[in-house]
Design a protein around this motif. Structure first.
Motif, PDB file in Angstrom:
ATOM      1  N   SER A  25       0.829  -1.208   0.000  1.00 36.71           N
ATOM      2  CA  SER A  25       0.000   0.000   0.000  1.00 36.71           C
ATOM      3  C   SER A  25       0.862   1.257   0.000  1.00 36.71           C
ATOM      4  O   SER A  25       0.582   2.226  -0.727  1.00 36.71           O
ATOM      5  N   LEU A  26       1.931   1.237   0.812  1.00 36.76           N
ATOM      6  CA  LEU A  26       2.818   2.403   0.866  1.00 36.76           C
ATOM      7  C   LEU A  26       3.553   2.622  -0.454  1.00 36.76           C
ATOM      8  O   LEU A  26       3.760   3.764  -0.886  1.00 36.76           O
ATOM      9  N   LYS A  27       3.942   1.522  -1.113  1.00 40.40           N
ATOM     10  CA  LYS A  27       4.615   1.653  -2.406  1.00 40.40           C
ATOM     11  C   LYS A  27       3.685   2.283  -3.438  1.00 40.40           C
ATOM     12  O   LYS A  27       4.110   3.119  -4.256  1.00 40.40           O
ATOM     13  N   ALA A  28       2.410   1.885  -3.394  1.00 42.86           N
ATOM     14  CA  ALA A  28       1.438   2.481  -4.309  1.00 42.86           C
ATOM     15  C   ALA A  28       1.234   3.961  -4.001  1.00 42.86           C
ATOM     16  O   ALA A  28       1.138   4.796  -4.908  1.00 42.86           O
ATOM     17  N   SER A  29       1.188   4.296  -2.694  1.00 44.49           N
ATOM     18  CA  SER A  29       1.022   5.694  -2.292  1.00 44.49           C
ATOM     19  C   SER A  29       2.243   6.530  -2.664  1.00 44.49           C
ATOM     20  O   SER A  29       2.127   7.714  -2.988  1.00 44.49           O
ATOM     21  N   LEU A  30       3.424   5.898  -2.618  1.00 45.77           N
ATOM     22  CA  LEU A  30       4.654   6.601  -2.984  1.00 45.77           C
ATOM     23  C   LEU A  30       4.616   7.034  -4.445  1.00 45.77           C
ATOM     24  O   LEU A  30       5.033   8.147  -4.790  1.00 45.77           O
ATOM     25  N   ASP A  32       2.035   7.793  -6.094  1.00 46.95           N
ATOM     26  CA  ASP A  32       1.065   8.886  -6.223  1.00 46.95           C
ATOM     27  C   ASP A  32       1.477  10.126  -5.435  1.00 46.95           C
ATOM     28  O   ASP A  32       0.735  11.115  -5.395  1.00 46.95           O
ATOM     29  N   GLY A  33       2.636  10.057  -4.788  1.00 50.17           N
ATOM     30  CA  GLY A  33       3.112  11.190  -4.019  1.00 50.17           C
ATOM     31  C   GLY A  33       2.432  11.365  -2.676  1.00 50.17           C
ATOM     32  O   GLY A  33       2.501  12.430  -2.067  1.00 50.17           O
ATOM     33  N   LYS A  34       1.776  10.294  -2.181  1.00 51.00           N
ATOM     34  CA  LYS A  34       1.048  10.375  -0.915  1.00 51.00           C
ATOM     35  C   LYS A  34       1.820   9.760   0.243  1.00 51.00           C
ATOM     36  O   LYS A  34       1.304   9.685   1.366  1.00 51.00           O
ATOM     37  N   ALA A  35       3.014   9.274  -0.016  1.00 51.56           N
ATOM     38  CA  ALA A  35       3.842   8.687   1.039  1.00 51.56           C
ATOM     39  C   ALA A  35       5.297   9.058   0.794  1.00 51.56           C
ATOM     40  O   ALA A  35       5.705   9.371  -0.334  1.00 51.56           O
ATOM     41  N   GLN A  36       6.086   9.020   1.869  1.00 51.85           N
ATOM     42  CA  GLN A  36       7.492   9.352   1.775  1.00 51.85           C
ATOM     43  C   GLN A  36       8.327   8.080   1.621  1.00 51.85           C
ATOM     44  O   GLN A  36       7.939   7.003   2.079  1.00 51.85           O
TER      45      GLN A  36
END
Length: 281
Positions: A25-30, A32-36
């Motif tokens: 999930s974090l990789k997907a958010s990364l 999209d610019g939604k995670a660091q």
């Protein structure tokens, strides 16, 4: 002690799976610019530590019992299934409606593999063995399968969990129990018992219902998921039954073997001459 170790392994596997979902999930958010990036790296580090903890739990189980944890085998199966589904090799059919066991849709890579296998089969039998390809209906009238013996004898022996009602192949449970007994280094079998177990393992598929029940009792076989007692074996016909025609008075079955219809005795007009140059497949 064994039950506690198995419970610890189960909890560790659940933690690994949950953290794996978090990492994805974090990789997907990364993207999209939604995670660091630091969040992703921290999640990956935690996942690696959880995997190490799981490995330690599995080693402790093997040291205490002399057996490979069934949870370990199940974890590998679950991980492989998860990977194949995520990469769309196949997915359960009608999944948004709960799906039904045994029904699957092939994704793009699954379709490609299936097509490659079909082409390799065709290359060997049609081109190299000079056989002829025919395609027959998937549904076969009951009279054909009655004559072949499939209606009466195309069965497997099943058992059920006496508390939950879940069904299992009796021979598969027995094979797993015998293999576990043969691999048990903590309580090894005597030479005579080992020889007897090996002979039984080789002939599990040929056991009659009563003999199968006796063997299941001898090896103390229980339901693999719940450890509940199991029922006596009972026959289950493997064919998919259906009705043919608007009245539904003609019984048919989904053919149990791919070559079933093409191996039936028939001589359709126009095919006799063609068959003289090869064998139908």
């Amino acid at each position: 002690m064994t039950a506690q170790l198995e419970e610890a392994i189960t909890q560790a596997q659940a933690a690994v799976q949950q953290q794996g979902d978090t990492v994805r999930s974090l990789k997907a958010s990364l993207k999209d610019g939604k995670a660091q990036q630091s969040e992703v790296e921290a999640a990956i580090a935690k996942l690696q530590q959880l995997k190490l903890d799981l490995s330690e739990q599995q080693k402790a189980y093997e040291k205490a019992t002399g057996k490979t944890s069934s949870q370990n085998k199940e974890a590998f199966r679950a991980a492989l299934t998860n990977t194949l589904e995520r990469r769309l090799f196949y997915i359960p059919s009608f999944k948004i409606y709960g799906s039904v066991a045994g029904f699957y849709d092939y994704g793009p890579p699954g379709c490609a593999i299936k097509q490659n296998l079909t082409q390799a089969w065709r290359q060997h039998f049609v081109l190299e063995e000079n056989m002829l390809e025919v395609e027959c209906p998937a549904v076969t009238p009951e009279v054909v399968l009655k004559a072949s013996g499939h209606v009466d004898r195309f069965t497997d022996f099943m058992v059920t969990d006496e508390k939950t009602g879940d069904c299992y192949r009796a021979d598969h449970l027995l094979e797993a129990a015998i293999e576990a007994a043969l691999e048990d280094t903590k309580n090894p079998l005597s030479p005579e018992a080992r020889k007897e177990a090996e002979q039984l393992l080789a002939g599990v598929g040929e056991l009659k219902m009563d003999d199968l029940h006796d063997a299941l009792t001898k090896f103390n076989v229980v339901a693999p998921d719940t450890k509940n007692p199991i029922s006596k074996p009972f026959p289950f016909n493997l064919m998919f039954k259906t009705s043919i025609g608007p009245k539904g008075d003609l019984v048919g079955y989904l053919r149990p073997e791919t070559a079933q219809v093409s191996s039936s005795s028939y001589k359709p007009p126009g095919l006799a001459v063609c068959l003289s140059s090869g064998t139908p497949v």
